[in-house]
Design a protein around this motif. Sequence first.
Motif, PDB file in Angstrom:
ATOM      1  N   UNK A   1      45.918  41.991  29.358  1.00  0.00           N
ATOM      2  CA  UNK A   1      45.241  43.068  28.632  1.00  0.00           C
ATOM      3  C   UNK A   1      45.880  44.417  28.973  1.00  0.00           C
ATOM      4  N   UNK A   2      46.102  44.632  30.251  1.00  0.00           N
ATOM      5  CA  UNK A   2      46.810  45.806  30.761  1.00  0.00           C
ATOM      6  C   UNK A   2      47.302  45.427  32.143  1.00  0.00           C
ATOM      7  N   UNK A   3      47.872  46.365  32.864  1.00  0.00           N
ATOM      8  CA  UNK A   3      48.428  46.019  34.178  1.00  0.00           C
ATOM      9  C   UNK A   3      47.345  45.445  35.089  1.00  0.00           C
ATOM     10  N   UNK A   4      47.584  44.231  35.563  1.00  0.00           N
ATOM     11  CA  UNK A   4      46.682  43.519  36.475  1.00  0.00           C
ATOM     12  C   UNK A   4      45.299  43.226  35.890  1.00  0.00           C
ATOM     13  N   UNK A   5      45.194  43.197  34.580  1.00  0.00           N
ATOM     14  CA  UNK A   5      43.954  42.792  33.910  1.00  0.00           C
ATOM     15  C   UNK A   5      44.293  41.633  32.984  1.00  0.00           C
ATOM     16  N   UNK A   6      43.618  40.499  33.196  1.00  0.00           N
ATOM     17  CA  UNK A   6      43.935  39.264  32.483  1.00  0.00           C
ATOM     18  C   UNK A   6      42.700  38.723  31.781  1.00  0.00           C
ATOM     19  N   UNK A   7      42.912  38.205  30.578  1.00  0.00           N
ATOM     20  CA  UNK A   7      41.862  37.583  29.787  1.00  0.00           C
ATOM     21  C   UNK A   7      42.178  36.091  29.706  1.00  0.00           C
ATOM     22  N   UNK A   8      41.235  35.251  30.134  1.00  0.00           N
ATOM     23  CA  UNK A   8      41.423  33.800  30.143  1.00  0.00           C
ATOM     24  C   UNK A   8      40.359  33.143  29.276  1.00  0.00           C
ATOM     25  N   UNK A   9      40.770  32.121  28.537  1.00  0.00           N
ATOM     26  CA  UNK A   9      39.837  31.332  27.721  1.00  0.00           C
ATOM     27  C   UNK A   9      40.169  29.869  27.946  1.00  0.00           C
ATOM     28  N   UNK A  10      39.138  29.047  28.168  1.00  0.00           N
ATOM     29  CA  UNK A  10      39.412  27.616  28.343  1.00  0.00           C
ATOM     30  C   UNK A  10      39.137  26.850  27.048  1.00  0.00           C
ATOM     31  N   UNK A  11      39.362  25.545  27.073  1.00  0.00           N
ATOM     32  CA  UNK A  11      39.253  24.728  25.865  1.00  0.00           C
ATOM     33  C   UNK A  11      37.819  24.606  25.364  1.00  0.00           C
ATOM     34  N   UNK A  12      36.849  25.001  26.182  1.00  0.00           N
ATOM     35  CA  UNK A  12      35.444  24.944  25.790  1.00  0.00           C
ATOM     36  C   UNK A  12      34.925  26.287  25.297  1.00  0.00           C
ATOM     37  N   UNK A  13      35.805  27.308  25.247  1.00  0.00           N
ATOM     38  CA  UNK A  13      35.440  28.625  24.767  1.00  0.00           C
ATOM     39  C   UNK A  13      34.923  29.560  25.844  1.00  0.00           C
ATOM     40  N   UNK A  14      34.842  29.094  27.090  1.00  0.00           N
ATOM     41  CA  UNK A  14      34.411  29.955  28.184  1.00  0.00           C
ATOM     42  C   UNK A  14      35.485  31.012  28.422  1.00  0.00           C
ATOM     43  N   UNK A  15      35.058  32.261  28.590  1.00  0.00           N
ATOM     44  CA  UNK A  15      35.993  33.371  28.734  1.00  0.00           C
ATOM     45  C   UNK A  15      35.761  34.093  30.050  1.00  0.00           C
ATOM     46  N   UNK A  16      36.841  34.589  30.637  1.00  0.00           N
ATOM     47  CA  UNK A  16      36.765  35.405  31.847  1.00  0.00           C
ATOM     48  C   UNK A  16      37.818  36.484  31.760  1.00  0.00           C
ATOM     49  N   UNK A  17      37.460  37.650  32.273  1.00  0.00           N
ATOM     50  CA  UNK A  17      38.401  38.748  32.404  1.00  0.00           C
ATOM     51  C   UNK A  17      38.477  39.069  33.891  1.00  0.00           C
ATOM     52  N   UNK A  18      39.690  39.083  34.436  1.00  0.00           N
ATOM     53  CA  UNK A  18      39.844  39.282  35.874  1.00  0.00           C
ATOM     54  C   UNK A  18      40.843  40.397  36.160  1.00  0.00           C
ATOM     55  N   UNK A  19      40.618  41.080  37.276  1.00  0.00           N
ATOM     56  CA  UNK A  19      41.555  42.076  37.796  1.00  0.00           C
ATOM     57  C   UNK A  19      42.282  41.405  38.945  1.00  0.00           C
ATOM     58  N   UNK A  20      43.544  41.092  38.738  1.00  0.00           N
ATOM     59  CA  UNK A  20      44.302  40.354  39.748  1.00  0.00           C
ATOM     60  C   UNK A  20      45.794  40.477  39.477  1.00  0.00           C
ATOM     61  N   UNK A  21      46.556  40.157  40.510  1.00  0.00           N
ATOM     62  CA  UNK A  21      48.016  40.105  40.397  1.00  0.00           C
ATOM     63  C   UNK A  21      48.415  38.653  40.159  1.00  0.00           C
ATOM     64  N   UNK A  22      49.221  38.408  39.145  1.00  0.00           N
ATOM     65  CA  UNK A  22      49.712  37.056  38.863  1.00  0.00           C
ATOM     66  C   UNK A  22      50.794  36.707  39.873  1.00  0.00           C
ATOM     67  N   UNK A  23      50.593  35.605  40.612  1.00  0.00           N
ATOM     68  CA  UNK A  23      51.565  35.179  41.612  1.00  0.00           C
ATOM     69  C   UNK A  23      52.478  34.078  41.117  1.00  0.00           C
ATOM     70  N   UNK A  24      51.918  33.119  40.384  1.00  0.00           N
ATOM     71  CA  UNK A  24      52.701  31.926  40.036  1.00  0.00           C
ATOM     72  C   UNK A  24      52.055  31.183  38.880  1.00  0.00           C
ATOM     73  N   UNK A  25      52.894  30.626  38.027  1.00  0.00           N
ATOM     74  CA  UNK A  25      52.455  29.663  37.012  1.00  0.00           C
ATOM     75  C   UNK A  25      53.261  28.402  37.261  1.00  0.00           C
TER      76      UNK A  25
END
Length: 64
Positions: free
Chosen positions: A28-52
Amino acid sequence: MCEASAFYKNQESEETLILKDVALLKPEEENLWFLVNIFGEQKEIHAKLLEINLLQHKIIFQKI
């Protein structure tokens, strides 16, 4: 399925689940992430991405 689970990793390398079966990971912006799972549950988190890791189906973040 190609979904991954998102986790926070702490200083001791312990992982805490954020969301299972993530189908969408969107910055979304620096260190702000929007996640959605296959069931439609959504979360917005403030975090640093370390690894995929697609082989282990993991997305690793660090809280900030």
